[in-house]
Structure formats: structure tokens, C-alpha cells
Design a protein around this motif. Structure first.
Motif, mmCIF file in Angstrom:
data_model
loop_
_atom_site.group_PDB
_atom_site.id
_atom_site.type_symbol
_atom_site.label_atom_id
_atom_site.label_comp_id
_atom_site.label_asym_id
_atom_site.label_seq_id
_atom_site.Cartn_x
_atom_site.Cartn_y
_atom_site.Cartn_z
ATOM 1 N N SER A 54 6.989 -5.788 -1.884
ATOM 2 C CA SER A 54 6.960 -5.593 -0.433
ATOM 3 C C SER A 54 7.847 -4.430 0.024
ATOM 4 N N PRO A 55 9.072 -4.243 -0.501
ATOM 5 C CA PRO A 55 9.786 -3.027 -0.096
ATOM 6 C C PRO A 55 9.075 -1.750 -0.539
ATOM 7 N N VAL A 56 8.403 -1.810 -1.685
ATOM 8 C CA VAL A 56 7.686 -0.622 -2.160
ATOM 9 C C VAL A 56 6.596 -0.220 -1.167
ATOM 10 N N LEU A 57 5.925 -1.231 -0.618
ATOM 11 C CA LEU A 57 4.865 -0.986 0.361
ATOM 12 C C LEU A 57 5.419 -0.255 1.587
ATOM 13 N N VAL A 58 6.584 -0.711 2.052
ATOM 14 C CA VAL A 58 7.205 -0.088 3.229
ATOM 15 C C VAL A 58 7.556 1.359 2.930
ATOM 16 N N ILE A 59 8.180 1.594 1.788
ATOM 17 C CA ILE A 59 8.576 2.963 1.459
ATOM 18 C C ILE A 59 7.357 3.836 1.284
ATOM 19 N N ALA A 60 6.293 3.282 0.703
ATOM 20 C CA ALA A 60 5.075 4.067 0.513
ATOM 21 C C ALA A 60 4.540 4.538 1.863
ATOM 22 N N THR A 61 4.573 3.652 2.863
ATOM 23 C CA THR A 61 4.064 4.032 4.186
ATOM 24 C C THR A 61 4.886 5.171 4.773
ATOM 25 N N ILE A 62 6.209 5.014 4.720
ATOM 26 C CA ILE A 62 7.058 6.037 5.328
ATOM 27 C C ILE A 62 6.966 7.341 4.540
ATOM 28 N N THR A 63 6.879 7.220 3.202
ATOM 29 C CA THR A 63 6.776 8.428 2.384
ATOM 30 C C THR A 63 5.457 9.150 2.617
ATOM 31 N N LEU A 64 4.415 8.392 2.983
ATOM 32 C CA LEU A 64 3.125 9.040 3.246
ATOM 33 C C LEU A 64 3.259 10.048 4.381
ATOM 34 N N ALA A 65 3.933 9.617 5.467
ATOM 35 C CA ALA A 65 4.156 10.544 6.578
ATOM 36 C C ALA A 65 4.962 11.748 6.115
ATOM 37 N N LEU A 66 5.995 11.465 5.321
ATOM 38 C CA LEU A 66 6.846 12.548 4.805
ATOM 39 C C LEU A 66 6.041 13.523 3.948
ATOM 40 N N SER A 120 13.767 -20.963 -10.259
ATOM 41 C CA SER A 120 13.329 -21.040 -11.650
ATOM 42 C C SER A 120 11.813 -21.003 -11.801
ATOM 43 N N LEU A 121 11.086 -20.909 -10.674
ATOM 44 C CA LEU A 121 9.636 -20.730 -10.764
ATOM 45 C C LEU A 121 9.271 -19.429 -10.062
ATOM 46 N N ASN A 122 8.472 -18.615 -10.717
ATOM 47 C CA ASN A 122 8.041 -17.359 -10.113
ATOM 48 C C ASN A 122 7.221 -17.658 -8.853
ATOM 49 N N PRO A 123 7.695 -17.204 -7.666
ATOM 50 C CA PRO A 123 7.032 -17.598 -6.421
ATOM 51 C C PRO A 123 5.581 -17.135 -6.305
ATOM 52 N N ARG A 124 5.169 -16.163 -7.118
ATOM 53 C CA ARG A 124 3.798 -15.644 -6.999
ATOM 54 C C ARG A 124 2.839 -16.248 -8.012
ATOM 55 N N TRP A 125 3.326 -17.160 -8.833
ATOM 56 C CA TRP A 125 2.445 -17.733 -9.856
ATOM 57 C C TRP A 125 2.041 -19.142 -9.470
ATOM 58 N N LEU A 169 7.630 -7.220 -11.270
ATOM 59 C CA LEU A 169 6.873 -6.310 -10.403
ATOM 60 C C LEU A 169 6.216 -6.998 -9.194
ATOM 61 N N PRO A 170 5.504 -8.116 -9.375
ATOM 62 C CA PRO A 170 4.862 -8.715 -8.191
ATOM 63 C C PRO A 170 5.867 -9.174 -7.140
ATOM 64 N N ASN A 171 7.105 -9.429 -7.542
ATOM 65 C CA ASN A 171 8.085 -9.934 -6.590
ATOM 66 C C ASN A 171 8.880 -8.852 -5.889
ATOM 67 N N ILE A 172 8.687 -7.582 -6.269
ATOM 68 C CA ILE A 172 9.456 -6.527 -5.611
ATOM 69 C C ILE A 172 8.537 -5.576 -4.863
ATOM 70 N N SER A 231 16.132 -4.171 -6.202
ATOM 71 C CA SER A 231 15.427 -5.462 -6.198
ATOM 72 C C SER A 231 15.336 -6.040 -7.600
ATOM 73 N N THR A 232 15.169 -5.163 -8.601
ATOM 74 C CA THR A 232 15.069 -5.653 -9.976
ATOM 75 C C THR A 232 16.376 -6.311 -10.415
ATOM 76 N N LEU A 233 17.511 -5.695 -10.003
ATOM 77 C CA LEU A 233 18.800 -6.282 -10.367
ATOM 78 C C LEU A 233 18.921 -7.697 -9.821
ATOM 79 N N VAL A 234 18.380 -7.925 -8.613
ATOM 80 C CA VAL A 234 18.426 -9.269 -8.030
ATOM 81 C C VAL A 234 17.482 -10.201 -8.785
ATOM 82 N N GLU A 235 16.240 -9.731 -9.011
ATOM 83 C CA GLU A 235 15.228 -10.605 -9.609
ATOM 84 C C GLU A 235 15.548 -10.972 -11.049
ATOM 85 N N LYS A 236 16.135 -10.025 -11.798
ATOM 86 C CA LYS A 236 16.253 -10.286 -13.237
ATOM 87 C C LYS A 236 17.269 -11.386 -13.547
#
Lengths: 302, 275
Positions: free
Chosen positions: A219-231, B110-115, A214-217, A185-190
Motif C-alpha cells: 500500500s505505501p508503494v501504491l501511494v509513492i507510485a501515484t506521486i512519482t507518476l506526476a513527478l 503470526s498469521l499473514n493477513p493476506r493469506w 511483498l503483499p504486505n508492503i 516496511s520490510t524491517l517491520v514485517e520481517k
């Protein structure tokens, strides 16, 4: 009062998915029972004075010979009320699971962000290390770390630290999925322009990573956290079942299953069945909820 | 001396595979010359447009002028200072960053969607320590919003609550927040509707007059370029093939590539002749 969450698509869909609602409430009930184990449990299973060996192997729904209270799920060989033991065991299992997932999440998200954002040699080193770790089953990694940590600790600390060691070993064995997803996700966002504009302001890498990416990535972290909790809960149970987990004086669900296993073929089926069913219910509810969350937060499946 | 001077600017990208794979397959290094010895200059308060197809190196030049990509050779000076000069001091680099800002193509990315809009506009003010007090920052944000034709009420909204044109206005406001001298406009209108394009272009022109801004305008749309630019440079595969004023370029293009670009653009005069 208007809560924004109650008007979101996520909540709308949640209300209309019976599996999600059911699994969420089962999980919620289990958590509440674990948190308030002190109040709910009819016995304190770790208080030797309240135990009576003559109550040993009482089948479910039979009364205590001395006080007349009913043992909901029967007793074990020591005459301990199984229902109470399970409640306290749940508390340990959930605590270890949650803390381990939190640790794995912190490690995985940090390393994934660095690998994705900085790139280059650092990215290669971190991700190759992750590749190597994922070739081992996570239970093996956890056992390895657990063994090494136990060996390094002085003998008088081993006993008190065993839960901490367990959390660290499970946490360190589950960070890879977090790191991989976050890196992707970071590769996409950056490459997005809002990150470029932050770079033009001369902000440092950590500032951009934490405040913008970080705030934009998450939601997938939340999903993995849920599944990892069971694991993580299952890993903890497995480790305890194998006898390398929590000490027997603080039994978790895995420990209870191990104890119950000894009596399975002599007819006392309940000592194994109820802890195992609880574990099943817990893991299943988390997994089903996690699956629903994954489908909801995945834009490709909408 | 010109305000922005681009001298013999080149940028080569290394597209080859990792060293070890290259040795196994026996391949040579694959190098891409994205920008090849480009020279141009812009005077203060003027607009210089770079046109060319996608892949011609326009955006690479923009990123180098913005100080985000290091040139392979050649140099750029803005007001006499060079981002990549080895002797540059940190406070000069910071003031250089402050004086160069950028407007991007996609108003959606170009705008951070969470800000919230207010936080987006406050970020440059905070990053360069322009205004200390919380109230002063808020006043400045309101002022910026009004300058680009939005209102104070928008301060607490999220970017997804705006249309494409409004988002582009927010981006313009953000680029103005640090009181820059040079704004790089990287295809600022190509993602917008034609009617909105005109509004945004007019806004850019008005702001240029008001703050005596210098624009480096990057576009593939010749109609847009002709209304904005004082000089136009035509890029083809990283080489600046022609440079002229808009009138001369449209009347008498010299290079074949420029002629091709001009014939490819839709011409309104010819359309009206069709019965």
C-alpha cells in the motif's frame, strides 16, 4: 453482483471526498483522450499532406480557411491543429511517465526488499548509494543518464531509441523513494511471527520476500507510485522542454511547451498556454488523487 | 539419550556501535550475554517449561532450539541431530525442520493477513512435499482444522475474521501440519483472555496425548506453567537458576529469585480469604 471493492472503506471515503472524485475523473478523462487520440483528434498532426501553412497561427475557435472546421485550440506556426497535437503529446507523456514509474518501482522495490530483509553490509551499500543519488536533483540524474546513454548508442539507433532511453533515465532517477519506503516496511514485517514461521519451514529468502513480505508492503508503494507518476511526467516535460527528451517529430507536452515559448511574446499565446494547462491539469489531478490515497492508507491519519 | 538435549548453551549478542564510531568515541565492545551456559533435557512426550521475566533469555533459547539463531557456544540436539553441526546434511536438516515447529505469542502477527486459512495450512505441507495431490492437501487441511476445533467452512476465510483464540488454534493447526515431534510454545496464551487460555491449554494437552508431542513451553505465567509442565526451569538473566518438578518448585522453592517470582504471582487461595 456484489463487488467487494464497492463495500470497502476506501471506496466509501472516496465517494465522500469531492477532491478525490474530481481529480480521479479528470485523470481518467485525460487518459481516455490520450488512448483514443486517433479517434478523437480532428487532424493527424504528423501527416504533412493534411497541413496547410496558410492556416498557421489561427487563434482558438477560428475556422479552417479551406475546410471550415473549427480549430478548438488554434494552430501553431505550421498550421497544425493544437488540440490534436496535445492529444498525441499526452499519449507520449503518459506512456513515458507510466513506464518510467514502473521501472523505478521494480528497481526500488527489489532493492528495498533486499536491503531490509538481508540487512548487514548489503543494506548499507544499497542505502548509502541511494543517499548519494538523492543528493542530486532527479532531473540532473536523468540528464546525466540520458547523456551517457546517448553517447553509448550508435548514431543510427539514437533516434529510434530516444523514448526508451528517456524512460530508463527517468526510471533510474526516481527509484530511491521506493527503496527507502520498502526497506522501512520490510524491517517491520520481517520481525513479525508469520515471517519467522515461514523461516522455520526452511523457505528461501526470495520465497519469503515475494510471497510473505511483498503483499504486505504494497500500500505505501501504491501511494509513492501515484506521486512519482506526476513527478515523472513533469521530469519528462522538463527534459523535452530543455530539448534533450523525445525527438521533435514525436512531440510530448514538454516539446509543445518549448515550441510555444518561441511565440509567446509575438502574441500567439495559445501555442504555449494549452499544452501548459494540460500538463498542469494532469500533474495536479494525479497529485491530488495521490494525496488522498496517502491519507487513506496511512493508519496514523485515520 | 534424551529427546531434546541442551548442553552448555550460550548466546552473546553484540550491541556495540559500528567499528569506526567505537574507535572515535574510544568505547569498548558492548556484549550482552542473553543465555549463559544453560543445560537441560526433555524426554519424549514430556513438557518442559522455562519461566522468567522478560529479558531473561527465554525466547532466545526458543529461537536457538528452533534453529533460527546460532548458539555462540554449546549445542542442542533434537533426536540426536544438531541444526548447527558443520557436517549436517541437507536432507537431515530438512527433516529436522519438519520435526520442530513453533507457536507464537501474538496470534495477530503470526498469521499473514493476506493469506486465507487454507493457504496458511497448506504452506508447510507444500514446503516439505508431504502430499502431492491438490485434493489430498485439501483433505489434510480440513483434518487439521477439525483437530484444533475449527470447521471445514473456515478454509476460505482470512485471519482477521477470527478471534484471538481461534487464530491461536489456526497457528496450532499450522504447527501440526508437518507432523512435528517437538513444538516450541513461546507464551502461547499470554495474549489471550483467561477463559480462552484454558481452552487453548486443554487443546495443547489433548494434542500432546494424541500425537505424543514434546513441548518446550515458555511462559512468565506460573499458573499456566503449573498445569502444563512436567519440569520447570527458572531463568534469570540468561542463567538457569533452578530446575525442579512443579510440585517441588511451588512447595519448596530453593532460589531467592524463584521465591520472588512465586510471591509476585497472584494467589487465588489468598484472594478468597479477603472478607
Amino acid at each position: 453482483m456484489k463487488l467487494p471493492f464497492l463495500e470497502s472503506d476506501l471506496y466509501y471515503n472516496f465517494k465522500r471526498t469531492p477532491v478525490a472524485v474530481l481529480s480521479f475523473f479528470v485523470f481518467l478523462i485525460i487518459v481516455i483522450m490520450a488512448i483514443f487520440a486517433d479517434i478523437i483528434a480532428p487532424h493527424t498532426p504528423f501527416e504533412p499532406l493534411t497541413l496547410n501553412l496558410l492556416n498557421g497561427f489561427t487563434p482558438p475557435m477560428q475556422a479552417n480557411e479551406f475546410t471550415g472546421t473549427i480549430f478548438l485550440m488554434g494552430t501553431d506556426d505550421q498550421g497544425r491543429d493544437l488540440f490534436s497535437t496535445i492529444l498525441f503529446g499526452l499519449r507520449i507523456s503518459l506512456f513515458v511517465g507510466l513506464m518510467a514509474v514502473f521501472l523505478a518501482m521494480v528497481i526500488g522495490v527489489t532493492l528495498g526488499l533486499i536491503a531490509g530483509f538481508v540487512g548487514g553490509v548489503l543494506d548499507s551499500v544499497i542505502m548509502r548509494f541511494a543517499d548519494i543519488q538523492i543528493t542530486f536533483p532527479s532531473i540532473l540524474v536523468a540528464m546525466l543518464i540520458y547523456g551517457v546513454a546517448k553517447g553509448l548508442l550508435p548514431p543510427d539507433l539514437r533516434y529510434e531509441m530516444s523514448i526508451t532511453v528517456l524512460i530508463i533515465s527517468i526510471g533510474l532517477s526516481e527509484w530511491v523513494p521506493f527503496a527507502r519506503t520498502v526497506r522501512g516496511s520490510t524491517l517491520v514485517e520481517k520481525e513479525k511471527e508469520y515471517v519467522i514461521s515461514a523461516r522455520m519451514l526452511g523457505l528461501s529468502y526470495p520465497q519469503i520476500m515475494v510471497r510473505h513480505i511483498l503483499p504486505n508492503i504494497l500500500s505505501p508503494v501504491l501511494v509513492i507510485a501515484t506521486i512519482t507518476l506526476a513527478l515523472a511526467i513533469i521530469t519528462e516535460a522538463t527534459l523535452s522542454f530543455l530539448g534533450v527528451g523525445v525527438p521533435t517529430t514525436k512531440p510530448s507536452l514538454g516539446t509543445l511547451i518549448r515550441i510555444g515559448q518561441d511565440f509567446l511574446f509575438s502574441g500567439e499565446w495559445w501555442i504555449l498556454l494549452f499544452p501548459a494547462l494540460t500538463l498542469l491539469l494532469l500533474a495536479l489531478s494525479i497529485n491530488l488523487f495521490g494525496d488522498w490515497l496517502r491519507d487513506m492508507l496511512n493508519p496514523k491519519l485515520k | 539419550m534424551s529427546f531434546l538435549l541442551v548442553n552448555q548453551l550460550s548466546r552473546i549478542f553484540d550491541l556495540s556501535e559500528p567499528w569506526i564510531l567505537r574507535k572515535i568515541k574510544g568505547q569498548q565492545k558492548k556484549l550482552l550475554k542473553a543465555v549463559d551456559k544453560v543445560n537441560f533435557s526433555i524426554e519424549r512426550g514430556q513438557t518442559y517449561a522455562l519461566v522468567g521475566e522478560s529479558g531473561s533469555g527465554k525466547s532466545t533459547i526458543a529461537m536457538m532450539v528452533a534453529g533460527l539463531i546460532k548458539p555462540s557456544s554449546g549445542f542442542i540436539t533434537i533426536d540426536g541431530y544438531n541444526f548447527f553441526s558443520p557436517t549436517i546434511e541437507n536432507n537431515i536438516k530438512s527433516s529436522l525442520r519438519k520435526s520442530v515447529q513453533m507457536i507464537f505469542q501474538s496470534p495477530y502477527a503470526s498469521l499473514n493477513p493476506r493469506w486465507r486459512v487454507g493457504d496458511v495450512l497448506k504452506e508447510p505441507i507444500k514446503a516439505f512435499n508431504l502430499i502431492e495431490s491438490e485434493n489430498g492437501q485439501k483433505r489434510r487441511v480440513c483434518e487439521l482444522l477439525e483437530q484444533v476445533g475449527l470447521s471445514e467452512r473456515d478454509i476460505n476465510k482470512f485471519p482477521h475474521e477470527f478471534s484471538g483464540g481461534q487464530r491461536q488454534r489456526i497457528c496450532i493447526a499450522r504447527s501440526l501440519a508437518s507432523e512435528p515431534k517437538l513444538i516450541i510454545c513461546d507464551e502461547p496464551t499470554s495474549a489471550l483472555d483467561v477463559s480462552v487460555q484454558a481452552q487453548v491449554l486443554n487443546l495443547l494437552k489433548d494434542l500432546q496425548k494424541q500425537f505424543s508431542l514434546t513441548y518446550l513451553f515458555i511462559s512468565h505465567d506460573l499458573a499456566v506453567v503449573s498445569t502444563m509442565a512436567n519440569r520447570i526451569g527458572v531463568l534469570k538473566q540468561g542463567i538457569l537458576v533452578e530446575e525442579a518438578s512443579p510440585n517441588k518448585l511451588f512447595e519448596k522453592p530453593e532460589h531467592d529469585y524463584t521465591k520472588m517470582l512465586l510471591t509476585a504471582a497472584p494467589d487465588i487461595k489468598n484472594v478468597s480469604k479477603i472478607p
